[in-house]
Write an enzyme that holds these catalytic residues in place. Structure first.
Site, PDB file in Angstrom:
ATOM      1  N   ASP A 318     129.228   0.231  42.300  1.00  0.00           N
ATOM      2  CA  ASP A 318     128.125  -0.721  42.386  1.00  0.00           C
ATOM      3  C   ASP A 318     127.821  -0.922  43.854  1.00  0.00           C
ATOM      4  O   ASP A 318     128.726  -1.193  44.642  1.00  0.00           O
ATOM      5  CB  ASP A 318     128.539  -2.073  41.780  1.00  0.00           C
ATOM      6  CG  ASP A 318     128.485  -2.011  40.262  1.00  0.00           C
ATOM      7  OD1 ASP A 318     128.223  -0.917  39.743  1.00  0.00           O
ATOM      8  OD2 ASP A 318     128.724  -3.046  39.625  1.00  0.00           O
ATOM      9  N   SER A 389     113.557 -12.411  35.990  1.00  0.00           N
ATOM     10  CA  SER A 389     113.791 -11.669  34.758  1.00  0.00           C
ATOM     11  C   SER A 389     113.864 -10.192  35.086  1.00  0.00           C
ATOM     12  O   SER A 389     113.167  -9.696  35.983  1.00  0.00           O
ATOM     13  CB  SER A 389     112.670 -11.934  33.750  1.00  0.00           C
ATOM     14  OG  SER A 389     111.861 -10.804  33.626  1.00  0.00           O
ATOM     15  N   THR A 392     110.307  -8.363  34.539  1.00  0.00           N
ATOM     16  CA  THR A 392     109.244  -8.468  35.540  1.00  0.00           C
ATOM     17  C   THR A 392     109.783  -8.251  36.933  1.00  0.00           C
ATOM     18  O   THR A 392     109.083  -7.848  37.836  1.00  0.00           O
ATOM     19  CB  THR A 392     108.596  -9.851  35.479  1.00  0.00           C
ATOM     20  OG1 THR A 392     109.603 -10.821  35.795  1.00  0.00           O
ATOM     21  CG2 THR A 392     108.052 -10.149  34.093  1.00  0.00           C
ATOM     22  N   ARG A 393     111.082  -8.479  37.108  1.00  0.00           N
ATOM     23  CA  ARG A 393     111.750  -8.406  38.395  1.00  0.00           C
ATOM     24  C   ARG A 393     111.062  -9.267  39.447  1.00  0.00           C
ATOM     25  O   ARG A 393     110.900  -8.866  40.592  1.00  0.00           O
ATOM     26  CB  ARG A 393     111.896  -6.948  38.830  1.00  0.00           C
ATOM     27  CG  ARG A 393     112.728  -6.177  37.798  1.00  0.00           C
ATOM     28  CD  ARG A 393     112.746  -4.689  38.001  1.00  0.00           C
ATOM     29  NE  ARG A 393     113.253  -4.300  39.286  1.00  0.00           N
ATOM     30  CZ  ARG A 393     112.653  -3.428  40.071  1.00  0.00           C
ATOM     31  NH1 ARG A 393     111.527  -2.894  39.714  1.00  0.00           N
ATOM     32  NH2 ARG A 393     113.182  -3.102  41.210  1.00  0.00           N
ATOM     33  N   ASP A 559     131.341  -5.997  35.612  1.00  0.00           N
ATOM     34  CA  ASP A 559     131.681  -7.400  35.442  1.00  0.00           C
ATOM     35  C   ASP A 559     130.946  -8.082  34.297  1.00  0.00           C
ATOM     36  O   ASP A 559     131.497  -8.908  33.614  1.00  0.00           O
ATOM     37  CB  ASP A 559     131.495  -8.189  36.740  1.00  0.00           C
ATOM     38  CG  ASP A 559     130.128  -7.923  37.370  1.00  0.00           C
ATOM     39  OD1 ASP A 559     129.286  -7.294  36.708  1.00  0.00           O
ATOM     40  OD2 ASP A 559     129.921  -8.343  38.520  1.00  0.00           O
TER      41      ASP A 559
END
Lengths: 719, 160, 555
Positions: A318, A389, A392-393, A559
């Site tokens: 990550d 969200s 929509t980022r 995670d």
């Protein structure tokens, strides 16, 4: 040519351990003696056989006449000496077991916090009423609720149900700063609540927490053999079988051919030939491998997982937390389409007010520093919040002006006092009764929803991205007014670790939500060639599956609940302790420090464990050459003097056997540190490691005993 | 590569390949092959195929490859006739080391009156070419003796 | 020591074997892979008819158990036929000397010995066997045992090859190996040998009057055809009791060199073919370096002592040089033919012979040499592979505990079946039944007994004792050792290989088994494993004999 990778110790960094007591104690010593019992030794075929031979030689020392013609009564002192060395050989083996187990337990319990019971406030629901009743930690079952106030110790692993509080996990994770825990976060048994109050739901039955699992794994008798340990045990069985046949045949021939070989000398040869070194150290090596993980606050659910980590072909990293520290910060505010920096800064401020991400916080603090505190601030409490969200980022607010405003508490007042004095009208801002929608987010997401963008927008976005920074667009009322340049901070030491895994032929793949140009720039900065930009949580699972279909072994960290399927599918899944219960359940290792970069450490430690096993095995087997040459010529010295030419070491006829036997015993404690620390190596490609280790442990294994036996022989001769 | 895997337990039908193949392999490898080789050998190399026989006066007196068991003092002797300590592995070694042949020259000289120098010359002219490939020099006893008979009919009147 | 010319001859012969092996390997690999070859037009239709006659579907593959039992049962059926031929030869044709049928115990010993590619002979062919028996029992089994070895090797390699679905079809392999590899090669070799003086006739023994007038019988027969398969098939059982020391079987140093070459030919070819068969040509490298490296070491050891003039037990035309060379090669490929009596060899030549037989892979017997080499590779990969920090892999397959167990079992078989009967031979006083044994020096006597069982276990077949070992103990013990030494390792190694089918294979960077460095490590590990296992016993045998200053084993 890549720069030389430093040695493993320096790649992994030194481990700070909270007060680990020494493993060598009176308890360890008595434990090692208790392990000498033949019943306890049965699990270790080589050492069991050595102990049997001890009994035979001891019997010869007691009553040599019972063994005529294979034993000569005159050699009684010699039998006592041989028997003593044999016993010491076995004891060295049990001592290494005890030491390794004690060390593992010490490490485990240094991680584990209070073993003693703690009083807890159990929450019981009676009818419609909730009551707090006093209880003890041991009585708690999975699903029970407990109330945790400031100063309370978290009794066992659990999840926060209600309330937000700061928790000190330093005893468990070594992380000194208290951690904020809100509903959904998990709590580690043993940590301490340092502020506020919360209710937690217990997630483990007594004896089931990770730390309990951890302790179970280090009790050698209960620890199942890993696949490689099982295979090495097969080699040991096979070699023991071969040498047993050899010695029995020699015994038979000695009698039939009238060679008068002394039984104790044959036994000495037998024990020297047996792979006693690896036989003695095999359990300790495995345990120490687990210990080394614990030292880094990683709890493995099985020894097998550590081994598999060493086989990793592909490691999914990550970006956030592994390559970069989590906090991106604002370095530039870029106005566009005739707007000023202040316009953009204030809009960004507003859109970030309810944004608790590191980026959001950085926007507020930079805007504040530069004085871009908008006067609409007092309308924020009436605004509608658009949470971030994944679709929509974007995130932002819709502000309704004109109503009576309520001051947000605390800091809001200070902000207002300081900045809310100007007249807003001269900047042409919105008047009361109107609405304004302010949104910030990924640049491309605005294009998708059809916001109007200034001409220079695409070029600027690309410029920022290719420099490795992240552009964040700010829009007001469906119009993009500017960009904010966010910069990642690379984590210290990560590049070295990535160089190390690459040197060992492992492919690192970076997973990030960033857009491709940013991802590429960051990846190339740390030397990663493969990256998955704009990754969605389910992508991890797909990558794991895709790589596995190519027969590759995949390691990853995770995670969130979203990661659970990928963690379960991956060959090695390392879950963050801060992560969800589902993720931890699916993973085969948990990092108590919740440091995503640990996955690299885990892989390197897995390799070190396998390497140590192979090295000691090869060393042990190679030793036999010298032992043959030490014992065989003198074995027949009396009856077959012609073989004296083979005594190439020039050992004394009376001391050669003892010298070989002493070497065989002494090499065990000498190698205990190696077994416990693991072989030192410089991460490099397979063939380099192969050649280096073959030279050191294989060829060295042939040469060292020649030197060692000769030295011991010279010493014995001088006595 | 083939793809099907038959079940692991042998079925009754699976004994047929065993029996048929056993018989067939015996006929081909055990009979057909040696017969074909014999045919070619007799057609192309009849001399070698029938034992590389030596002839004297038109009749076969043995094989150049098999010790001819000379015992008379006038002839060179093979290794197998003297004493067991020098016996060859086969017991029918037709050759002797050069030195062993030379050591017999005085005896033959005494028995036949042929000059030693002549005998030595004959022996050395019969040394086999084995030395060129790293072997020890040796001579074929039968060839040597037949050469003596052919070259010195007077000395070997009873044989020539 | 050898001189430069002799060293050159050794290098040239080995070089020729390597060159031809390299050249032949693609063809052999095609035969074993079922690919088209130039002989198809001739053999294709015959082959199809054969499969129909046999009743096998050539496209159906077998699992390892099925493959192994097909091979074992076919071998047993062939043994049965050969057994009937031997005991019934009195009533069969082609018996110009009118030899009676062989007694059943000796016949049993003989068929076990020949069907297992061992060829330990407790009889002298020229005075015991009819032409029909030499052809229909001896040559026949020499072909089939050699073919069986190649087949089981091919099956084992298929198991290790990535992506194999099964071990192949034994019947198809057998037919193809016999018809496309063994028969053509043997035909050429036999005709060349006839041209160089080896007899080939069915005309009966020839009686002549010698120059001095004595009566002599020339023991001619179908020799060349037998010798061709005996050497090419690494069988080693001769037409004559004296084997290739007998001049009709090996008339000149040229035929001697030819036969040394023929012994090496197929084992070397299979080394090269291994890479082709397994789908990675470079994987031949470790096998090549280890097998020929160890063979070179054996040769050097054997040539250390000064070479006396032609001594007892040595043929004049071969001398010490060709005899020593042969002795080392015949054991290195576990052929077991001899061109001298072993007792006439120097102690270090015998030491080298032992090394060839305990290693069994230098390059070892037909097919099985490769199988043993794979066994050594697996165990070596396991131990040294761990040192690279990964679970060891060979050809991409992870080596698991069961693999290691099977390898250790295969490895253990050898010391058990050599050492136990050797000790028993002394303990039961069976050695005293050997004429003159008690008068031998201990080291010489022990060498002979150890050699008998080592040779049997390795399916070599050469021995010191010969007809002297025709006692109940040695007949039974060697037959058991031969049988177990042949089929037990084959079964275990096929089981190992069978479990590789369908196993997950990684493509990742791992220990390169096709590297020069691994090849050297493999060589060292073979010495460590195989030679060290037997060192104490070799020390009491040939090594002691050497240090006692003896030049041979004639007592």
């Amino acid at each position: 040519m890549a720069s030389r990778v430093p040695r493993l110790d320096s790649v992994l960094g030194r481990v700070r351990l909270p007060r680990r007591p020494s493993a060598l104690t009176a308890k360890t010593l008595s434990d090692s003696v208790a392990r000498l019992s033949p019943v306890a030794l049965v699990a270790n075929p080589v050492m069991f056989v050595v102990e049997l031979t001890f009994f035979v030689v001891a019997a010869m020392a007691v009553d040599p006449y019972a063994f005529v013609p294979a034993a000569s009564p005159a050699e009684r002192v010699f039998y006592v000496q041989v028997a003593a060395i044999l016993l010491v050989t076995v004891w060295f083996s049990t001592l290494s077991d005890s030491l390794a187990e004690q060390q593992a337990k010490n490490t485990a319990s240094s991680l584990r916090r209070l073993e003693t019971e703690v009083p807890v406030k159990k929450v019981v629901t009676e009818g419609w009423e909730r009551k707090v009743v006093p209880a003890t930690s041991k009585s708690l079952l999975k699903g029970d609720l407990v109330m945790l106030d400031k100063g309370d110790v978290v009794p066992t692993d659990g999840d926060v149900l209600e309330g937000i509080a700061m928790v000190d996990e330093s005893l468990v994770t070594g992380e000194s700063a208290p951690v904020r825990k809100s509903p959904g976060d998990s709590l580690i048994g043993g940590s301490t609540v340092v502020s506020d109050t919360m209710t937690a739901r217990i997630t483990a039955n007594p004896g089931e927490s990770y730390l309990d699992q951890m302790v179970r794994l280090v009790e050698s008798s209960k620890r199942p053999k890993t696949p490689n340990e099982a295979a090495i045990t097969m080699v040991l069985f096979g070699l023991t079988g071969i040498f047993t046949i050899i010695i029995l045949s020699m015994l038979g021939l000695s009698v039939e051919l009238g060679l008068n070989t002394d039984l104790s000398v044959l036994i000495a040869l037998y024990v020297c030939l047996l792979p006693t070194t690896i036989g003695a150290l095999l359990p300790a090596i495995g345990l120490s491998g687990i210990t080394r993980l614990y030292e880094r606050k990683v709890v493995a659910k099985s020894g097998r997982a550590i081994e598999t980590a060493g086989d990793t072909d592909v490691i999914l990293l990550d970006k956030t937390g592994t390559i970069t520290v989590g906090n991106r910060h604002v370095v530039e505010i870029i106005p566009m389409g005739g707007h000023t920096e202040r316009d953009v800064g204030e809009a960004a401020f507003l859109s970030s007010w309810f944004d608790d991400t590191p980026e959001g916080r950085s926007v507020i603090s930079v805007a504040y520093e530069r004085g871009y505190v908008p006067r609409e601030l007092n309308s924020l409490s009436l605004s509608e919040v658009y949470d971030f969200s994944a679709n929509t980022r974007t995130s932002g607010v819709k502000i309704h002006f004109g109503s009576s405003f309520v001051l947000p508490k605390g800091s809001m007042q200070r902000v207002r006092r300081k900045f809310f004095v100007e007249d807003a009208s001269d900047r042409g801002m919105h008047l009361s009764g109107e609405e304004s929608e302010i949104v910030k987010g990924a640049p491309d997401s605005f294009l998708k929803v059809g916001f109007s963008v200034p001409e220079e927008f695409p070029g600027l976005v690309e410029k920022i991205s290719s420099a490795g920074d992240t552009p964040m667009a700010v829009a007001r009322d469906h119009q993009v007014i500017g960009l904010i340049r966010l910069r990642d901070v690379l984590k210290d030491g990560t590049k070295e670790k990535i160089d190390a895994v690459k040197a060992m032929g492992i492919r690192p793949v970076m997973i990030t939500g960033d857009q491709p140009l940013t991802a590429k720039s960051i990846a190339s900065e740390v030397g990663i060639d493969e990256f998955i930009p704009q990754a969605k949580p389910e992508d991890k699972f797909n990558i794991v599956k895709k790589e596995q279909a190519q027969t590759r072994v995949v390691s990853m960290i995770g995670d969130g609940t979203n990661d659970a399927p990928a963690l379960a599918a991956a060959d090695v899944g390392l879950a963050m302790n801060s992560g969800t219960e589902a993720a931890k359940e699916a993973a085969n290792m948990v990092d108590l420090e919740s440091n995503p970069a640990k996955i690299i450490d885990v892989v390197l430690l897995g390799k070190q464990l396998l390497m140590t096993r192979g090295a000691v095995t090869a060393f042990s087997i190679s030793n036999d050459v010298a032992k043959y040459f030490a014992i065989l010529p003198v074995m027949f010295a009396a009856t077959l003097p012609a073989l004296h030419s083979l005594n190439i070491l020039g050992l004394g006829v009376h001391t050669a056997v003892l010298s070989a036997l002493i070497f065989n015993a002494v090499i065990i404690p000498l190698l205990i540190p190696l077994a416990m620390r693991g072989v030192a190596f410089r991460p490099s490609d397979t063939m380099t490691l192969f050649l280096r280790n073959v030279l050191i442990y294989g060829v060295g294994g042939v040469i060292v005993p020649f030197v060692g036996i000769k030295l011991i022989d010279v010493l014995l001769g001088a006595l | 590569m083939t793809t099907k895997v038959e079940p692991q337990r042998p079925r009754p039908a699976s004994y047929r390949p065993i029996v048929v193949l056993a018989v067939l392999s015996m006929l081909v490898c055990g009979l057909l092959f040696p017969l074909v080789v014999t045919g070619i050998a007799q057609g192309a190399f009849p001399y070698q195929a029938n034992g590389s026989q030596a002839t004297l006066n038109g009749r076969s007196v043995g094989s150049y490859l098999i010790d001819n068991n000379f015992t008379l003092p006038a002839f060179f002797h093979g290794r197998n006739e003297s004493n067991p300590a020098t016996a060859s592995a086969s017991g029918v070694d037709p050759d002797v080391p050069l030195s062993y042949a030379l050591s017999q020259v005085p005896r033959i000289h005494n028995a036949t009156g042929l000059p030693e120098a002549t005998l030595i010359a004959i022996v050395t002219s019969h040394v086999q070419w084995t030395i060129w490939i790293g072997g020890d020099p040796y001579v074929n006893v039968l060839r040597l003796n037949l050469a003596l008979i052919g070259d010195y009919p007077a000395a070997y009147s009873g044989y020539g | 020591m050898i001189d430069a010319l002799q060293a050159f001859v050794v290098v040239a012969v080995l070089g020729a074997a390597l060159g031809s092996g390299w050249a032949l390997a693609p063809y052999v690999a095609r035969v074993l892979a079922g690919s088209p070859t130039f002989l198809d037009r001739l053999l294709g239709p015959l082959e199809k008819r054969t499969y129909r006659l046999i009743g096998t579907d050539p496209s159906s593959g077998m699992g390892w158990k099925q493959y192994f039992f097909a091979a074992l049962l076919l071998n047993v059926a062939q043994m049965a036929i050969a057994f009937l031929v031997l005991v019934g030869q009195g009533a069969l044709p082609l018996n110009p000397q009118g030899f009676p049928g062989m007694n059943w115990e000796l016949a049993f010993n003989t068929v076990v010995s020949f069907a297992s590619n061992t060829n330990l002979q407790h009889y002298a062919g020229e005075s015991t066997l009819s032409y029909f028996s030499q052809m229909g029992a001896i040559q026949f089994l020499q072909f089939t045992s050699a073919a069986t070895g190649v087949c089981v090797m091919a099956a084992m390699v298929r198991g290790f090859k990535r992506g194999s679905a099964n071990m192949g079809n034994f019947y198809v392999d057998f037919v193809r190996v016999v018809s496309r590899i063994l028969l053509p090669l043997c035909l050429v070799a036999a005709v060349v040998m006839v041209a160089l003086g080896v007899p080939q006739t069915l005309g009966g023994y020839i009686t002549v009057k010698t120059v001095e007038g004595a009566t002599q019988r020339l023991l001619v027969g179908p020799v060349a055809s037998l010798v061709s398969i005996m050497q090419i098939g690494t069988n080693g059982g001769g037409y004559f009791g004296a084997n290739s020391a007998y001049p009709f079987q090996n008339p000149t140093p040229i035929t001697d060199i030819l036969q040394i070459y023929l012994m090496l030919l197929l084992p070397t070819t299979l080394v090269f073919a291994f890479g082709e068969l397994v789908g990675k040509k470079r994987e031949t490298l470790p096998i090549l370096i280890a097998s020929y490296g160890l063979l070179a070491i054996d040769l050097m050891i054997a040539f250390i002592p000064s070479m006396a003039a032609v001594g007892p037990g040595i043929e004049a035309r071969f001398g010490a040089f060709f005899s020593t060379f042969w002795t080392v090669v015949t054991t290195a490929v576990t052929t077991g033919s001899v061109n001298s009596s072993l007792a006439g060899n120097n102690p270090l030549a015998i030491l080298s012979a032992f090394m060839g037989m305990v290693i069994q892979a230098t390059p070892g017997g037909e097919g099985v040499g490769i199988m043993y080499m794979i066994m050594y590779i697996v165990i070596t990969v396991f131990v040294v592979g761990l040192m690279t920090g990964r679970t060891p892999e060979y050809l991409g397959a992870k080596i698991n505990a069961r693999d290691v167990k099977l390898v250790m079992v295969a490895f253990l078989i050898h010391p058990v079946i050599i050492l136990v009967p050797t000790v028993l031979a002394y303990a039961t006083k069976a050695v005293n039944a050997i004429p003159g044994f008690s008068s031998l020096p201990t080291s010489v006597g022990f060498t002979q007994i150890l050699y008998e069982f080592t040779s049997s276990a390795a399916n070599n077949g050469s021995d010191f004792l010969g007809a002297a070992a025709n006692t109940p103990f040695f007949n039974v013990a060697t037959a058991v050792v031969i049988f177990v030494g042949r089929f037990a390792p084959i079964m275990v190694l096929l089981a190992l290989s069978g479990s590789m089918i369908g196993r997950r294979r990684s493509e990742s960077q791992t220990l390169r088994t096709d590297s020069g460095s691994f090849s050297l490590v493999l060589t060292g590990s073979i010495v460590l494993l195989a030679v060290l296992t037997f060192l104490p016993f070799l020390m009491l045998g040939p090594i002691l004999t050497y240090f006692q200053g003896l030049v041979n084993f004639l007592g």
